[in-house]
Design a protein around this motif. Sequence first.
Motif, PDB file in Angstrom:
ATOM      1  N   MET A  38       0.829  -1.208   0.000  1.00 43.29           N
ATOM      2  CA  MET A  38       0.000   0.000   0.000  1.00 43.29           C
ATOM      3  C   MET A  38       0.862   1.257   0.000  1.00 43.29           C
ATOM      4  SD  MET A  38      -2.787   1.186   2.878  1.00 43.29           S
ATOM      5  CE  MET A  38      -1.532   1.649   4.086  1.00 43.29           C
ATOM      6  N   PHE A  39       1.856   1.301   0.881  1.00 46.17           N
ATOM      7  CA  PHE A  39       2.699   2.489   0.982  1.00 46.17           C
ATOM      8  C   PHE A  39       3.571   2.693  -0.256  1.00 46.17           C
ATOM      9  CE2 PHE A  39       2.028   2.200   5.691  1.00 46.17           C
ATOM     10  CZ  PHE A  39       1.431   3.444   5.819  1.00 46.17           C
ATOM     11  N   SER A  46      -4.176   8.290   1.479  1.00 46.76           N
ATOM     12  CA  SER A  46      -4.617   8.228   2.875  1.00 46.76           C
ATOM     13  C   SER A  46      -5.058   6.815   3.230  1.00 46.76           C
ATOM     14  CB  SER A  46      -5.770   9.217   3.134  1.00 46.76           C
ATOM     15  OG  SER A  46      -6.906   8.859   2.379  1.00 46.76           O
ATOM     16  N   VAL A  47      -5.196   6.607   4.550  1.00 47.97           N
ATOM     17  CA  VAL A  47      -5.636   5.296   5.028  1.00 47.97           C
ATOM     18  C   VAL A  47      -6.589   5.491   6.207  1.00 47.97           C
ATOM     19  CG1 VAL A  47      -3.602   4.980   6.502  1.00 47.97           C
ATOM     20  CG2 VAL A  47      -4.898   2.979   5.765  1.00 47.97           C
ATOM     21  N   ILE A  48      -7.625   4.671   6.204  1.00 49.53           N
ATOM     22  CA  ILE A  48      -8.614   4.635   7.280  1.00 49.53           C
ATOM     23  C   ILE A  48      -8.607   3.212   7.823  1.00 49.53           C
ATOM     24  CG2 ILE A  48     -11.078   4.817   7.840  1.00 49.53           C
ATOM     25  CD1 ILE A  48     -11.269   6.705   5.338  1.00 49.53           C
ATOM     26  N   VAL A  49      -8.586   3.083   9.141  1.00 50.87           N
ATOM     27  CA  VAL A  49      -8.654   1.767   9.776  1.00 50.87           C
ATOM     28  C   VAL A  49     -10.006   1.664  10.468  1.00 50.87           C
ATOM     29  CG1 VAL A  49      -7.630   0.205  11.464  1.00 50.87           C
ATOM     30  CG2 VAL A  49      -6.157   1.740  10.131  1.00 50.87           C
ATOM     31  N   LEU A  65      -0.556  -1.443  14.047  1.00 48.75           N
ATOM     32  CA  LEU A  65      -1.367  -0.265  13.705  1.00 48.75           C
ATOM     33  C   LEU A  65      -0.619   1.019  14.037  1.00 48.75           C
ATOM     34  CD1 LEU A  65      -5.007  -1.239  14.765  1.00 48.75           C
ATOM     35  CD2 LEU A  65      -3.983  -1.234  12.467  1.00 48.75           C
ATOM     36  N   ALA A  66       0.084   1.030  15.163  1.00 50.77           N
ATOM     37  CA  ALA A  66       0.884   2.209  15.514  1.00 50.77           C
ATOM     38  C   ALA A  66       1.952   2.445  14.458  1.00 50.77           C
ATOM     39  CB  ALA A  66       1.510   2.039  16.892  1.00 50.77           C
ATOM     40  N   LYS A  67       2.573   1.369  14.005  1.00 53.02           N
ATOM     41  CA  LYS A  67       3.586   1.476  12.952  1.00 53.02           C
ATOM     42  C   LYS A  67       2.973   2.023  11.664  1.00 53.02           C
ATOM     43  CE  LYS A  67       7.129  -1.389  10.772  1.00 53.02           C
ATOM     44  NZ  LYS A  67       7.709  -2.735  10.737  1.00 53.02           N
ATOM     45  N   ALA A  72       2.563   6.378   7.797  1.00 55.89           N
ATOM     46  CA  ALA A  72       1.685   7.301   7.070  1.00 55.89           C
ATOM     47  C   ALA A  72       2.107   8.741   7.310  1.00 55.89           C
ATOM     48  CB  ALA A  72       0.228   7.096   7.480  1.00 55.89           C
ATOM     49  N   ARG A  73       2.488   9.034   8.529  1.00 55.80           N
ATOM     50  CA  ARG A  73       2.942  10.386   8.855  1.00 55.80           C
ATOM     51  C   ARG A  73       4.189  10.751   8.054  1.00 55.80           C
ATOM     52  NH1 ARG A  73       1.558  12.579  14.272  1.00 55.80           N
ATOM     53  NH2 ARG A  73       1.066  14.714  13.740  1.00 55.80           N
TER      54      ARG A  73
END
Length: 167
Positions: A38-39, A46-49, A65-67, A72-73
């Motif tokens: 994805m990245f 953008s990404v939505i979880v 998820l934190a990773k 993303a940042r």
Amino acid sequence: MNPGKIQFAESDGTYVLKLIGEVRLTLCSSLESFLQTMFEEPGFRSVIVDLSETETIDSTSLGLLAKLSILARKKINQRPVLISPLPDITRILMSMGFERIFIIVEDAGDQKSEYLEIECEDCNEESTHARVLDAHRVLMNLNEDNRRAFSDLVKQLERCRQPEVTT
């Protein structure tokens, strides 16, 4: 309890990841592979979880998820959105400091996306160990409470990784 699974949808560079049922370590290899792909997509925006159907989530999955948020940042300079309508799941997220790295919302309205399932990959013991260690290191760096909660586990995992010295 529902066995865990991960689904995704994509539209114009926006990805929605839906984590369903029991989200555990067994799904992390598949999720991590998907995130790398994805990245690397040139149109990624953008990404939505979506955790609206998550019944339980373990600390390794939370670390992943934190990773995701940290990557993303770095990649697009924005915090991902995390949908969490269930109070028990939201409480876990807040206790881990996720409000600092995600935009957490209770409801995202009607999403009529066509989701595809991410196939579950098998992984060996060594890669699983490395993934668990990495995920907990990420969680430890979110806040001091996490550092205290996971430091013994991380130390133990690091010791298990080092080859034994024989004399």
